[in-house]
Scaffold this motif. Structure first.
Motif, PDB file in Angstrom:
ATOM      1  N   VAL A  19       0.839  -1.210   0.000  1.00  0.00           N
ATOM      2  CA  VAL A  19       0.000   0.000   0.000  1.00  0.00           C
ATOM      3  C   VAL A  19       0.872   1.257   0.000  1.00  0.00           C
ATOM      4  O   VAL A  19       0.503   2.277  -0.591  1.00  0.00           O
ATOM      5  N   THR A  66      -9.117   3.193  -4.298  1.00  0.00           N
ATOM      6  CA  THR A  66      -8.521   4.094  -3.309  1.00  0.00           C
ATOM      7  C   THR A  66      -9.480   5.243  -3.042  1.00  0.00           C
ATOM      8  O   THR A  66     -10.435   5.465  -3.794  1.00  0.00           O
ATOM      9  N   ASP A  93      -5.396   8.111  -0.214  1.00  0.00           N
ATOM     10  CA  ASP A  93      -5.529   7.180   0.908  1.00  0.00           C
ATOM     11  C   ASP A  93      -5.651   5.765   0.347  1.00  0.00           C
ATOM     12  O   ASP A  93      -6.566   5.475  -0.421  1.00  0.00           O
ATOM     13  N   SER A  95      -5.585   1.629   1.253  1.00  0.00           N
ATOM     14  CA  SER A  95      -5.614   0.536   2.227  1.00  0.00           C
ATOM     15  C   SER A  95      -5.913  -0.753   1.491  1.00  0.00           C
ATOM     16  O   SER A  95      -6.619  -0.764   0.477  1.00  0.00           O
ATOM     17  N   ASP A 104      -2.979   0.401   6.081  1.00  0.00           N
ATOM     18  CA  ASP A 104      -3.687   1.620   5.670  1.00  0.00           C
ATOM     19  C   ASP A 104      -2.707   2.784   5.709  1.00  0.00           C
ATOM     20  O   ASP A 104      -1.932   2.930   6.668  1.00  0.00           O
ATOM     21  N   THR A 105      -2.725   3.621   4.681  1.00  0.00           N
ATOM     22  CA  THR A 105      -1.806   4.758   4.635  1.00  0.00           C
ATOM     23  C   THR A 105      -2.407   5.882   3.803  1.00  0.00           C
ATOM     24  O   THR A 105      -3.231   5.645   2.914  1.00  0.00           O
ATOM     25  N   ILE A 169      -5.967  -1.938  13.464  1.00  0.00           N
ATOM     26  CA  ILE A 169      -5.972  -2.582  12.146  1.00  0.00           C
ATOM     27  C   ILE A 169      -5.153  -3.861  12.250  1.00  0.00           C
ATOM     28  O   ILE A 169      -4.509  -4.110  13.262  1.00  0.00           O
ATOM     29  N   ILE A 173      -9.800  -4.179   8.465  1.00  0.00           N
ATOM     30  CA  ILE A 173      -9.384  -2.803   8.188  1.00  0.00           C
ATOM     31  C   ILE A 173      -9.641  -1.893   9.387  1.00  0.00           C
ATOM     32  O   ILE A 173      -8.899  -0.950   9.636  1.00  0.00           O
ATOM     33  N   ALA A 199      -3.464   2.217  12.897  1.00  0.00           N
ATOM     34  CA  ALA A 199      -3.363   3.205  11.818  1.00  0.00           C
ATOM     35  C   ALA A 199      -3.486   4.563  12.492  1.00  0.00           C
ATOM     36  O   ALA A 199      -4.547   4.915  13.010  1.00  0.00           O
ATOM     37  N   THR A 234       0.522   2.857   8.996  1.00  0.00           N
ATOM     38  CA  THR A 234       0.227   1.722   9.860  1.00  0.00           C
ATOM     39  C   THR A 234       1.489   1.375  10.645  1.00  0.00           C
ATOM     40  O   THR A 234       2.581   1.302  10.085  1.00  0.00           O
ATOM     41  N   THR A 246       4.389   1.205   6.511  1.00  0.00           N
ATOM     42  CA  THR A 246       3.918   1.795   5.243  1.00  0.00           C
ATOM     43  C   THR A 246       4.793   2.945   4.779  1.00  0.00           C
ATOM     44  O   THR A 246       4.381   3.734   3.918  1.00  0.00           O
TER      45      THR A 246
END
Length: 247
Positions: A19, A66, A93, A95, A104-105, A169, A173, A199, A234, A246
């Protein structure tokens, strides 16, 4: 999630790498004239190439791989026909999941030359993340992260969005802890645990402290008169220091 095994750490690091790679690829491709849908299609191809699944699409049937938010949009922006322009503030964003692990980032940035205040909030979001990261230690209070975020915002003459938060997370998610606030909540005295996966996502705002649901769709959060920037990664918390998967 509490990461305990080598399999856990390796699985989390793999999807974190993917990600993060997709985020950076989309940031690099964002230029005046491209649409948010065209950017999202790049993400879709990359998810497939790396054997991963988009979390918004796979878990929530979100209409995109996304979330891409522009200007007044703060989060969960739907990719579509919107054309990116010089000076826009854009949030990418990303994930996803692979082999049962999630990451997730997200990052906000200004396209080309723009209003200096937009650059300032983007830089402040990164600064706030780094300040909170120093508090991300097993045995410390979870509220310490939000306290650091708010202190950073105030130091820069800005504020935070209070109704968007970080979260746990790992195997899904969104999981426990349900909230990692971007401000100091003294009652939120839960202690961070060794192996906890979170996250962490500061949202720095020029003035408003809440976002609102866009009346035109069921997803996008917007502001009325503010601009907002996010920095999200994350993290696996360990006794030897946080692992940002991430980057």
């Amino acid at each position: 999630m509490i990461a305990k095994t080598e399999e856990d750490f390796n699985g989390l690091k793999e999807i974190g790498r993917i990600v993060g790679l997709i985020r950076e690829e989309l940031v690099g491709k964002t230029a005046p004239g491209i649409t948010t849908k065209e950017l999202d299609e790049i993400a879709g191809r990359l998810f497939e190439e790396h054997g991963a699944v988009s979390a918004p699409k796979g878990e929530y049937n979100f209409p995109g791989y996304t979330c891409i938010s522009v200007n007044e949009e703060v989060a969960h922006g739907i990719p579509g026909s919107r054309v990116i322009k010089e000076g826009d503030i854009v949030n990418i964003d990303v994930s996803g999941s692979k082999n049962g692990y999630f990451a997730d980032t997200g990052i906000s940035f200004v396209v080309g030359e723009g209003d200096p205040i937009l650059t300032k909030i983007c830089e402040s979001a990164v600064e706030a993340f780094e300040a909170g990261l120093k508090k991300a230690k097993p045995g410390s209070k979870k509220s310490g992260l939000g306290k650091a975020v708010m202190a950073t915002a105030r130091k820069n003459g800005l504020t935070v969005i209070k109704n968007l938060t970080g979260h746990g997370i790992g195997r899904t998610i969104h999981e426990a802890p349900d909230h990692i606030y971007n401000y100091n909540e003294p009652w939120d005295d839960e202690l961070l645990k060794d192996g906890m996966v979170i996250a962490f996502e500061p949202f720095i705002s020029t003035s408003e402290e809440e976002v609102f649901q866009n009346e035109n769709d069921e997803w996008t959060y917007v502001t009325e008169n503010s601009f907002v920037a996010q920095c999200e990664h994350t993290i696996i918390l360990t006794k030897s220091g946080p692992i940002v998967i991430t980057r």
